[in-house]
Write a protein that holds these residues in place. Structure first.
Motif, PDB file in Angstrom:
ATOM      1  N   MET A  51      51.410  33.210  20.492  1.00  8.94           N
ATOM      2  CA  MET A  51      50.700  32.159  20.700  1.00  8.94           C
ATOM      3  C   MET A  51      49.819  32.347  19.105  1.00  8.94           C
ATOM      4  O   MET A  51      49.213  33.560  18.814  1.00  8.94           O
ATOM      5  CB  MET A  51      49.737  32.802  21.558  1.00  8.94           C
ATOM      6  N   ASN A  52      49.670  31.368  18.309  1.00  9.96           N
ATOM      7  CA  ASN A  52      48.355  31.372  17.170  1.00  9.96           C
ATOM      8  C   ASN A  52      46.879  31.339  17.717  1.00  9.96           C
ATOM      9  O   ASN A  52      46.683  30.810  18.376  1.00  9.96           O
ATOM     10  CB  ASN A  52      48.630  30.222  16.506  1.00  9.96           C
ATOM     11  N   ALA A  53      46.940  32.374  16.705  1.00 17.13           N
ATOM     12  CA  ALA A  53      45.082  31.902  17.121  1.00 17.13           C
ATOM     13  C   ALA A  53      43.831  31.257  16.843  1.00 17.13           C
ATOM     14  O   ALA A  53      44.825  30.441  15.824  1.00 17.13           O
ATOM     15  CB  ALA A  53      44.529  33.585  15.980  1.00 17.13           C
ATOM     16  N   ALA A  54      43.320  31.083  17.442  1.00 14.91           N
ATOM     17  CA  ALA A  54      42.274  29.903  17.308  1.00 14.91           C
ATOM     18  C   ALA A  54      41.642  29.876  15.893  1.00 14.91           C
ATOM     19  O   ALA A  54      40.938  31.517  15.630  1.00 14.91           O
ATOM     20  CB  ALA A  54      41.480  29.574  18.405  1.00 14.91           C
ATOM     21  N   GLY A 103      34.573  47.542   1.514  1.00 13.44           N
ATOM     22  CA  GLY A 103      35.604  47.522   1.060  1.00 13.44           C
ATOM     23  C   GLY A 103      36.584  46.228   1.275  1.00 13.44           C
ATOM     24  O   GLY A 103      38.258  45.929   1.468  1.00 13.44           O
ATOM     25  N   LEU A 104      35.857  45.454   1.957  1.00 15.02           N
ATOM     26  CA  LEU A 104      36.372  43.987   1.731  1.00 15.02           C
ATOM     27  C   LEU A 104      36.738  43.327   0.912  1.00 15.02           C
ATOM     28  O   LEU A 104      36.215  43.426  -0.363  1.00 15.02           O
ATOM     29  CB  LEU A 104      35.490  43.235   2.853  1.00 15.02           C
ATOM     30  N   ASP A 105      37.369  42.155   0.391  1.00 10.83           N
ATOM     31  CA  ASP A 105      38.225  40.728  -0.475  1.00 10.83           C
ATOM     32  C   ASP A 105      38.370  39.726   0.852  1.00 10.83           C
ATOM     33  O   ASP A 105      38.090  40.053   2.026  1.00 10.83           O
ATOM     34  CB  ASP A 105      39.468  41.630  -0.695  1.00 10.83           C
ATOM     35  N   GLY A 106      38.905  39.115  -0.015  1.00 13.03           N
ATOM     36  CA  GLY A 106      38.922  37.233   0.304  1.00 13.03           C
ATOM     37  C   GLY A 106      40.122  37.350   1.406  1.00 13.03           C
ATOM     38  O   GLY A 106      40.032  36.668   2.091  1.00 13.03           O
ATOM     39  N   SER A 107      40.637  37.839   1.735  1.00 15.54           N
ATOM     40  CA  SER A 107      41.983  38.364   2.347  1.00 15.54           C
ATOM     41  C   SER A 107      41.544  38.319   3.782  1.00 15.54           C
ATOM     42  O   SER A 107      42.058  38.263   4.569  1.00 15.54           O
ATOM     43  CB  SER A 107      43.239  39.277   2.611  1.00 15.54           C
ATOM     44  N   SER A 108      40.258  39.229   4.443  1.00 16.54           N
ATOM     45  CA  SER A 108      39.575  40.230   5.015  1.00 16.54           C
ATOM     46  C   SER A 108      39.110  38.913   5.642  1.00 16.54           C
ATOM     47  O   SER A 108      39.070  38.712   6.714  1.00 16.54           O
ATOM     48  CB  SER A 108      38.897  40.856   4.682  1.00 16.54           C
ATOM     49  N   VAL A 109      38.393  37.877   4.749  1.00 14.77           N
ATOM     50  CA  VAL A 109      37.076  36.986   5.244  1.00 14.77           C
ATOM     51  C   VAL A 109      38.401  35.934   5.730  1.00 14.77           C
ATOM     52  O   VAL A 109      38.442  35.287   7.007  1.00 14.77           O
ATOM     53  CB  VAL A 109      36.584  36.000   3.941  1.00 14.77           C
ATOM     54  N   ARG A 110      39.090  35.371   5.113  1.00 14.22           N
ATOM     55  CA  ARG A 110      40.646  34.639   4.907  1.00 14.22           C
ATOM     56  C   ARG A 110      41.470  34.946   7.135  1.00 14.22           C
ATOM     57  O   ARG A 110      41.133  34.150   7.475  1.00 14.22           O
ATOM     58  CB  ARG A 110      41.692  34.813   4.344  1.00 14.22           C
ATOM     59  N   GLY A 111      41.195  36.378   6.800  1.00 13.22           N
ATOM     60  CA  GLY A 111      41.130  36.566   8.631  1.00 13.22           C
ATOM     61  C   GLY A 111      40.538  36.306   9.591  1.00 13.22           C
ATOM     62  O   GLY A 111      41.113  36.337  10.388  1.00 13.22           O
ATOM     63  N   TRP A 112      38.958  36.273   9.183  1.00 13.46           N
ATOM     64  CA  TRP A 112      37.965  36.326   9.618  1.00 13.46           C
ATOM     65  C   TRP A 112      38.264  34.651  10.482  1.00 13.46           C
ATOM     66  O   TRP A 112      38.548  34.060  11.768  1.00 13.46           O
ATOM     67  CB  TRP A 112      36.620  36.961   9.274  1.00 13.46           C
ATOM     68  N   LYS A 113      38.474  34.258   9.735  1.00 14.13           N
ATOM     69  CA  LYS A 113      38.505  32.444   9.256  1.00 14.13           C
ATOM     70  C   LYS A 113      39.407  31.902  10.419  1.00 14.13           C
ATOM     71  O   LYS A 113      39.552  31.061  10.654  1.00 14.13           O
ATOM     72  CB  LYS A 113      38.417  31.673   8.562  1.00 14.13           C
ATOM     73  N   ALA A 114      40.472  32.608   9.898  1.00 18.65           N
ATOM     74  CA  ALA A 114      42.066  32.135  11.183  1.00 18.65           C
ATOM     75  C   ALA A 114      42.164  32.591  12.273  1.00 18.65           C
ATOM     76  O   ALA A 114      42.792  32.681  13.170  1.00 18.65           O
ATOM     77  CB  ALA A 114      43.412  32.735  10.398  1.00 18.65           C
ATOM     78  N   GLY A 115      40.916  33.496  12.335  1.00 18.41           N
ATOM     79  CA  GLY A 115      40.908  34.302  13.697  1.00 18.41           C
ATOM     80  C   GLY A 115      41.911  35.354  14.716  1.00 18.41           C
ATOM     81  O   GLY A 115      41.660  35.589  15.352  1.00 18.41           O
ATOM     82  N   GLY A 137      30.958  32.914  15.937  1.00 18.95           N
ATOM     83  CA  GLY A 137      32.215  32.846  16.102  1.00 18.95           C
ATOM     84  C   GLY A 137      32.859  33.238  16.413  1.00 18.95           C
ATOM     85  O   GLY A 137      34.185  33.871  17.519  1.00 18.95           O
ATOM     86  N   PHE A 138      32.270  35.175  16.193  1.00 16.15           N
ATOM     87  CA  PHE A 138      32.901  36.513  16.629  1.00 16.15           C
ATOM     88  C   PHE A 138      32.980  36.615  18.187  1.00 16.15           C
ATOM     89  O   PHE A 138      31.639  36.027  19.026  1.00 16.15           O
ATOM     90  CB  PHE A 138      32.499  37.474  15.866  1.00 16.15           C
ATOM     91  N   VAL A 139      34.062  37.043  19.221  1.00 16.78           N
ATOM     92  CA  VAL A 139      33.858  37.582  20.042  1.00 16.78           C
ATOM     93  C   VAL A 139      34.189  39.111  20.591  1.00 16.78           C
ATOM     94  O   VAL A 139      35.177  39.396  19.790  1.00 16.78           O
ATOM     95  CB  VAL A 139      35.617  36.676  20.451  1.00 16.78           C
ATOM     96  N   PRO A 140      33.561  39.662  21.304  1.00 18.37           N
ATOM     97  CA  PRO A 140      33.899  41.075  21.844  1.00 18.37           C
ATOM     98  C   PRO A 140      35.228  41.468  23.007  1.00 18.37           C
ATOM     99  O   PRO A 140      35.608  39.963  23.132  1.00 18.37           O
ATOM    100  CB  PRO A 140      32.692  40.593  22.481  1.00 18.37           C
ATOM    101  N   ARG A 141      35.311  41.837  22.045  1.00 15.07           N
ATOM    102  CA  ARG A 141      36.630  42.656  22.762  1.00 15.07           C
ATOM    103  C   ARG A 141      36.625  43.087  24.595  1.00 15.07           C
ATOM    104  O   ARG A 141      35.668  43.102  24.302  1.00 15.07           O
ATOM    105  CB  ARG A 141      37.561  44.237  22.303  1.00 15.07           C
ATOM    106  N   VAL A 142      38.087  42.223  25.025  1.00 18.52           N
ATOM    107  CA  VAL A 142      37.867  43.079  26.399  1.00 18.52           C
ATOM    108  C   VAL A 142      39.131  43.182  26.918  1.00 18.52           C
ATOM    109  O   VAL A 142      40.099  43.370  25.767  1.00 18.52           O
ATOM    110  CB  VAL A 142      37.780  41.066  26.847  1.00 18.52           C
ATOM    111  N   ARG A 143      38.825  44.330  27.801  1.00 22.73           N
ATOM    112  CA  ARG A 143      40.119  45.202  28.204  1.00 22.73           C
ATOM    113  C   ARG A 143      41.226  44.209  28.705  1.00 22.73           C
ATOM    114  O   ARG A 143      40.899  43.317  29.519  1.00 22.73           O
ATOM    115  CB  ARG A 143      39.568  46.101  29.517  1.00 22.73           C
ATOM    116  N   THR A 144      42.457  44.764  28.367  1.00 16.53           N
ATOM    117  CA  THR A 144      43.632  43.506  28.392  1.00 16.53           C
ATOM    118  C   THR A 144      43.576  43.858  30.187  1.00 16.53           C
ATOM    119  O   THR A 144      43.684  45.098  30.652  1.00 16.53           O
ATOM    120  CB  THR A 144      44.506  44.163  28.127  1.00 16.53           C
TER     121      THR A 144
END
Length: 426
Positions: free
Chosen positions: A1-4, A40-52, A77-84
């Motif tokens: 399933m694709n991330a929102a 040590g972040l770069d543009g790909s790190s932020v793109r990962g955040w934007k892509a969910g 728009g960041f969401v805390p982790r929940v236990r599976t």
């Protein structure tokens, strides 16, 4: 399933003109200020955040994001982790679990029958302390944006109460207990500083006494330094330089100032500002110079507390030198330090920029340059001018001085019209 996708982060970036690379650079800078080490972040790190793909960054990164944006990360728009949820058990496993539950329940009931209480105490660990510290980072960020507000003071005091409540609701190692007391002391110290910044000195003294007690219980040298150094600053603002020197001397006598030149530098710089308020020019100049020497000796890679990393740097040293020379009436030197401070201030130091700009206007007006001084004073944001107690007071003093030195001038008229817009917007 694709991330929102993280639409909230994308919208904030668009509103503030950030590309993925520029946001990564800004967060890396904030990480360096908070931790003493480059991010040590770069543009790909932020793109990962934007892509969910990354829904909840690491704690230090979250703190840095909050410093850059001025918002809680959940608002981005960041969401805390929940236990599976656990995988459903098979019928055979369920039968075995039921038998174990029945046996365990009988044993627990028997233990409860002979135990003095019915519930085992909760285990308190360093993760509980870290969660409090993460929330504290948000309070520190709010203080740098709009210091002196009652809600910041109340939030810091409430967080201290939470830390103390944890001491009494569960079992913990001595290390955890010391860290909880240190955290509570730090939170009380921030409540004290918010009250000082808002010129609520009677309230600030109450927070100070509580913070001092908690710091002693923690044994933490860094927080002891912060509280006594804050006390020195409080007494300086109250016009009590003798008490200010005595309190700051307690901070400077702690062995942490011998171990880490950055603490020595901060203590000396504040000592210089106090000597300025006491009209002791040679002592003030000497202390500021010694502070600069100590700062140059400090190892930038040493681990230091978050509250110190968030504000203490070359810009703050210039700010304290500005305060000293303004009090001494050495206006050209005060103006020099004001310009150096403004050039070095980090973006999140909004409150400090307003204070420094106001002091610069005073230094320029005292040298007879009413036009430049007025133009400088007009750069102070309206919310700081009307809502921050120290800035409001200094601007009222600026108004009085401008009327006295340049009555009926274009500068005085321009300033009167400008302040009218503040009052209308308030």
């Amino acid at each position: 399933m694709n991330a929102a996708r993280n639409a909230a982060l994308e919208a904030w970036m668009a509103e503030h003109g950030h590309s993925s690379n520029s946001l990564a650079e800004a967060v890396n800078t904030a990480l360096e200020h908070l931790t003493g080490r480059p991010g040590g972040l770069d543009g790909s790190s932020v793109r990962g955040w934007k892509a969910g793909r990354v829904r909840w960054p690491k704690s230090a990164t979250r703190r840095a994001l909050e410093e850059v944006s001025g918002l809680p990360v959940t608002d981005l728009g960041f969401v805390p982790r929940v236990r599976t949820p656990p995988t459903p058990a098979s019928p055979q496993q369920e039968d075995a679990m039921k038998r174990r539950t029945l046996v365990g329940g009988i044993a627990a009931a028997a233990a409860a029958a002979v135990a003095p209480g019915n519930a085992a105490p909760r285990r308190i660990g360093m993760s509980d302390v870290e969660r409090l510290q993460e929330r504290f980072a948000g309070i520190v960020a709010s203080d740098h944006r709009r210091g002196g507000q009652v809600d910041i003071e109340q939030r810091a005091a409430a967080l201290a109460d939470e830390a103390l409540t944890l001491q009494n609701v569960g079992a913990a190692t001595q290390r955890v207990r010391r860290n909880l007391y240190a955290a509570a002391a730090a939170f009380c110290s921030s409540a004290m500083w918010a009250a000082v910044d808002g010129r609520r000195y009677d309230v600030a003294e109450g927070h100070m006494r509580k913070a001092q007690t908690l710091a002693e219980m923690s044994g933490d040298q860094a927080i002891k330094f912060r509280i006594w150094s804050h006390a020195g600053t409080m007494y300086r603002h109250m016009g009590r330089p003798a008490d200010a020197l005595a309190a700051n001397d307690v901070a400077r006598a702690l062995h942490i100032t011998r171990r880490d030149p950055q603490f020595a530098a901060l203590g000396l710089a504040r000592q210089g500002a106090i000597h300025g308020a006491a009209h002791e020019p040679s002592n003030a100049t000497r202390a500021i110079g010694q502070a600069q020497d100590a700062m140059l000796r400090a190892d930038p890679d040493d681990h230091r507390p978050m509250w110190m990393l968030a504000f203490w740097d070359q810009a703050e040293l210039h700010a304290l030198a500005l305060s000293a020379h303004l009090s001494l009436g050495d206006y050209p030197t005060a103006e020099f330090h004001a310009h150096r401070c403004l050039a070095n201030l980090r973006p999140h130091m909004i409150r400090s920029r307003a204070i420094t700009t106001t002091r610069l206007a005073h230094a320029q007006l005292a040298q007879g340059d009413a036009d430049t001084a007025t133009a400088t004073a007009m750069k102070v944001p309206a919310d700081a001018a009307t809502e921050h107690a120290r800035v409001s007071r200094m601007l009222r003093e600026f108004t009085a001085a401008l009327r006295a030195t340049a009555p009926g001038s274009v500068a005085a008229q321009t300033w009167a019209e400008h302040t009218t817009t503040w009052r209308a917007a308030a």
